[in-house]
Write an enzyme that holds these catalytic residues in place. Structure first.
Site, PDB file in Angstrom:
ATOM      1  N   ARG A 190     -39.999 -15.704  -8.961  1.00 20.65           N
ATOM      2  CA  ARG A 190     -38.772 -14.935  -8.780  1.00 20.65           C
ATOM      3  C   ARG A 190     -37.859 -15.642  -7.782  1.00 20.65           C
ATOM      4  O   ARG A 190     -38.330 -16.118  -6.749  1.00 20.65           O
ATOM      5  CB  ARG A 190     -39.149 -13.548  -8.242  1.00 20.65           C
TER       6      ARG A 190
ATOM      7  N   HIS B 141     -42.742  -4.016   2.587  1.00 21.15           N
ATOM      8  CA  HIS B 141     -43.200  -5.388   2.441  1.00 21.15           C
ATOM      9  C   HIS B 141     -44.358  -5.722   3.363  1.00 21.15           C
ATOM     10  O   HIS B 141     -45.162  -6.591   3.067  1.00 21.15           O
ATOM     11  CB  HIS B 141     -42.019  -6.346   2.588  1.00 21.15           C
TER      12      HIS B 141
ATOM     13  N   CYS C  14     -44.737  -5.187 -12.324  1.00 21.13           N
ATOM     14  CA  CYS C  14     -45.256  -5.984 -11.203  1.00 21.13           C
ATOM     15  C   CYS C  14     -45.128  -5.256  -9.875  1.00 21.13           C
ATOM     16  O   CYS C  14     -45.480  -5.791  -8.836  1.00 21.13           O
ATOM     17  CB  CYS C  14     -44.570  -7.345 -11.141  1.00 21.13           C
TER      18      CYS C  14
ATOM     19  N   ASN D  98     -41.681  -0.614  -7.099  1.00 18.70           N
ATOM     20  CA  ASN D  98     -41.463  -0.331  -5.664  1.00 18.70           C
ATOM     21  C   ASN D  98     -40.007   0.043  -5.423  1.00 18.70           C
ATOM     22  O   ASN D  98     -39.697   1.022  -4.749  1.00 18.70           O
ATOM     23  CB  ASN D  98     -41.799  -1.555  -4.806  1.00 18.70           C
ATOM     24  N   ASP D  99     -39.120  -0.761  -5.985  1.00 22.40           N
ATOM     25  CA  ASP D  99     -37.706  -0.460  -5.805  1.00 22.40           C
ATOM     26  C   ASP D  99     -37.228   0.607  -6.775  1.00 22.40           C
ATOM     27  O   ASP D  99     -36.381   1.416  -6.432  1.00 22.40           O
ATOM     28  CB  ASP D  99     -36.877  -1.744  -5.962  1.00 22.40           C
TER      29      ASP D  99
ATOM     30  N   GLU E 124     -35.571  -2.855 -11.647  1.00 21.55           N
ATOM     31  CA  GLU E 124     -35.992  -2.137 -10.444  1.00 21.55           C
ATOM     32  C   GLU E 124     -34.889  -1.247  -9.886  1.00 21.55           C
ATOM     33  O   GLU E 124     -35.008  -0.699  -8.805  1.00 21.55           O
ATOM     34  CB  GLU E 124     -36.504  -3.123  -9.378  1.00 21.55           C
TER      35      GLU E 124
HETATM   36  C1  PEP Z   1     -40.721  -4.098  -6.769  1.00 22.63           C
HETATM   37  O1  PEP Z   1     -39.641  -3.710  -6.321  1.00 22.63           O
HETATM   38  O2  PEP Z   1     -41.532  -3.367  -7.347  1.00 22.63           O
HETATM   39  C2  PEP Z   1     -41.113  -5.513  -6.630  1.00 22.63           C
HETATM   40  C3  PEP Z   1     -42.166  -6.006  -7.241  1.00 22.63           C
HETATM   41  O3  PEP Z   1     -40.360  -6.274  -5.809  1.00 22.63           O
HETATM   42  P1  PEP Z   1     -40.473  -6.259  -4.215  1.00 22.63           P
HETATM   43  O4  PEP Z   1     -41.601  -5.356  -3.839  1.00 22.63           O
HETATM   44  O5  PEP Z   1     -40.710  -7.656  -3.815  1.00 22.63           O
HETATM   45  O6  PEP Z   1     -39.141  -5.736  -3.824  1.00 22.63           O
HETATM   46 MG    MG Z   2     -38.210  -5.165  -5.681  1.00 24.04          MG
END
Ligand code: PEP
Ligand code: MG
Length: 579
Positions: free
Chosen positions: A335, A192, A506, A458-459, A435
């Protein structure tokens, strides 16, 4: 001159004096004082205790109103610790008697408490030591806050260097023009901290292991967010080389800016939505100049961070309304807060602290279903703001059908409550983040409950490859082009198409121009990207041929390694001109 290799987390080059903040919070260092200084030190300690007491009071009031008496009692226990003789007498005596600094006296007292607790057989009572640790940490953070405050009011242009920057830290300087970029010991490309850098448009290098202890404030550094390196006290020749590269990047940026008014369509006429990822706590106007057609992900957890009091419904409403109005006429996907993981808060939510494995723990929808009042407050604010906008709501961290059903019930009751109160409100379209692999595998079933999905790569990468997205020691294993990830993405898009629903991505993978041909090729409808990469991605889409991308994507699915996938993507991309 020292060159440190890390991870390129946000494109751009930052050059200037380092400002070292948030060093690894190890054990307190001992400082010897004069008797006069010790007197002032006791006063400083007592002030920190009173500040902690005020925090706890504010937190208690809020917890009582939102989570009820049972949870408020936990805070009462913390308050009692503040009145314990250890705090009121032992530590002040230590400071005066041994002429030592408050942090060290606090640390010694805590060590002693831990030793006492270790002797207790009963596990329940032994675990109470965490209450002491929590309270002592809070006092320590107030003792450190004078130092921190000065880092928040940065007035000289500086490159921030820190052990880690938690999302809560970054908020303090998000609009500060003197922050040129940052470098951290911890983190990976999808942490993050990295995402914050991208959304703030700041160059960043993360995963540098020990840079915060190697550098001193004032060292001249170059943070190269393109190559992922930091150069400390460089030669004049290197400085000049970087000045030239920085100018080149700025020129490129200016050329890309011509794309603002052009549509995101491939050369053979296939339209792709390129939307923006934003954070609710930032100004929604900051990136209006990019003329994005929508917001594909607005993260809201920042509204809950860096504070000990929950944001009220009205406060949230104002924020969502501002965003909805700024992008009126465009889809805006907000979200619900994905608190947890590396986005813990100071809200004193039971279960959120001291988790062994926070990314596998109490996070996102799991936390909100445990505390439905928190979710309901956010939903009420969103439904009210939707009167003036085109807001869709998205649920993070979904793993099962039941979670979505439970969410829907809370949403229905929020709408019913607002109607009964006669408050203007409008239901929103509902979507979920895909995710977690379990959600990816049941997309068709989940889609029967919601209007849309957006893939959080990302997750999804973290959970399918079992690689902690923040841990720099395994960051080389965090591989978006791993064949398993590509196959999961293909499976998700195919399932969604069969259900006649659109697919958005995303996660950071959408912001990678190298991945654009594959994502568009498998039929992704929307790429929601960081502001910094918005025009670059639009540019990448405009270079693609949809038909050849689709064929290339299918052949990528048969490749056995990320290396081979990368080589294929490179070949594909080399057939396009850069601009
Ligand atoms: C992700 O996991 O790709 C996502 C967009 O959410 P975050 O990065 O906020 O966990
Ligand atoms: Mg995420």
């Amino acid at each position: 001159m020292l060159i440190k290799k890390g991870i390129a987390a946000s494109l751009g080059i930052a050059m200037g004096p380092a400002l070292v903040i948030n060093k690894e919070q190890g054990r307190a260092e001992k400082r010897m004082l004069t008797p006069e200084e010790a007197h002032a030190e006791v006063h400083r300690f007592k002030t920190a205790v009173e500040q902690t007491r005020a925090d706890l009071k504010a937190m208690r009031d809020k917890v009582l109103s939102v989570l009820g008496k049972k949870h408020a009692r936990l805070i009462d226990a913390h308050n009692l610790i503040l009145s314990d003789v250890i705090i009121t007498q032992t530590i002040p005596k230590k400071i005066r008697g041994k002429l030592i600094n408050a942090e060290y006296a606090l640390q010694e007292a805590l060590d002693n408490i831990e030793r006492q607790f270790a002797k207790i057989d009963d596990e329940y009572f032994r675990e109470r030591r965490f209450d002491f640790i929590d309270v002592f940490k809070k006092i320590a953070s107030h003792l450190a806050s004078a130092e921190k405050a000065s880092s928040e009011n940065i007035s000289e242009p500086s490159v921030l260097v820190a052990s880690s920057l938690f999302p809560s830290d970054t908020m303090a300087f998000r609009e500060n023009k003197s922050v040129l970029g940052f470098c951290t010991d911890l983190g990976s490309k999808a942490s993050h901290t990295a995402i914050f850098a991208q959304s703030a448009g700041l160059p960043a290098v993360v995963g540098l292991v020990d840079i915060s202890s190697q550098l001193r404030t004032g060292d001249y550094i170059i943070a190269d967010g393109e190559q992922g390196i930091v150069i400390v006290n460089p030669s004049a020749a290197i400085i000049n080389k970087y000045k030239a590269r920085k100018a080149e990047l700025e020129k490129e940026e200016a050329l890309f800016s011509r794309l603002k008014d052009l549509p995101a369509v491939t050369v053979d006429g296939h339209k792709v939505n390129v939307f923006l990822n934003l954070d609710a706590e930032g100004s929604p106007f900051k990136w209006k100049r990019l003329k994005a057609g929508g917001i594909g992900l607005c993260r809201t957890e920042g509204l809950f961070m860096n504070r000990s009091i929950l944001p009220s419904e009205d406060e949230q409403y104002e924020k969502y309304l501002e965003l909805a109005k700024a992008y009126s006429g465009c889809p805006v996907i907000i979200r619900t807060a994905d608190i947890g993981g590396d986005r813990a808060t100071k809200l004193g939510i039971k279960g959120l602290h001291d988790e062994r494995n926070p990314f596998m723990g109490f996070r996102g929808i799991r936390l909100f279903l445990k505390y439905p009042e928190l979710l309901k407050t956010q939903l009420r604010a969103l439904f009210r703001a939707n009167i003036k906008g085109n807001i869709s709501i998205m649920i993070p961290m979904v793993t099962s059908y039941n979670e979505v059903e439970a969410f829907r019930q809370i949403a229905d009751s929020a709408i019913a409550e607002l109607a009964a109160e006669g408050r203007p409100a409008k239901p929103c379209r509902l979507g979920i983040m895909i995710e977690i692999p379990s959600a990816a595998l049941i997309v068709d079933q989940l889609l029967s409950l919601v209007d849309f999905i957006s893939v959080g790569t990302n997750d999804l990468i973290q959970y399918s490859l079992a690689v902690d997205r923040v841990n720099q020691y395994v960051s080389s294993l965090y591989e978006p082009f791993h064949p398993a990830v590509l196959r999961l993405l293909h499976l998700i898009t195919e399932a969604a198409k069969r259900c006649g629903k659109e697919v958005s991505i995303c996660g950071e993978m959408a912001s990678d121009p190298e991945a654009a041909a594959f994502l568009v090729g498998i039929g992704v409808d929307t790429l929601s990207v960081t502001p910094k990469m918005f025009l670059r991605i639009k540019n990448a889409v405009r270079k693609l041929n949809f038909k050849t991308s689709a064929a290339m994507a299918l052949s990528a699915l048969d490749l056995p390694s990320a290396k081979k996938v990368r080589a294929l993507f490179d070949r594909e991309n080399s057939t396009h001109s850069k601009l």
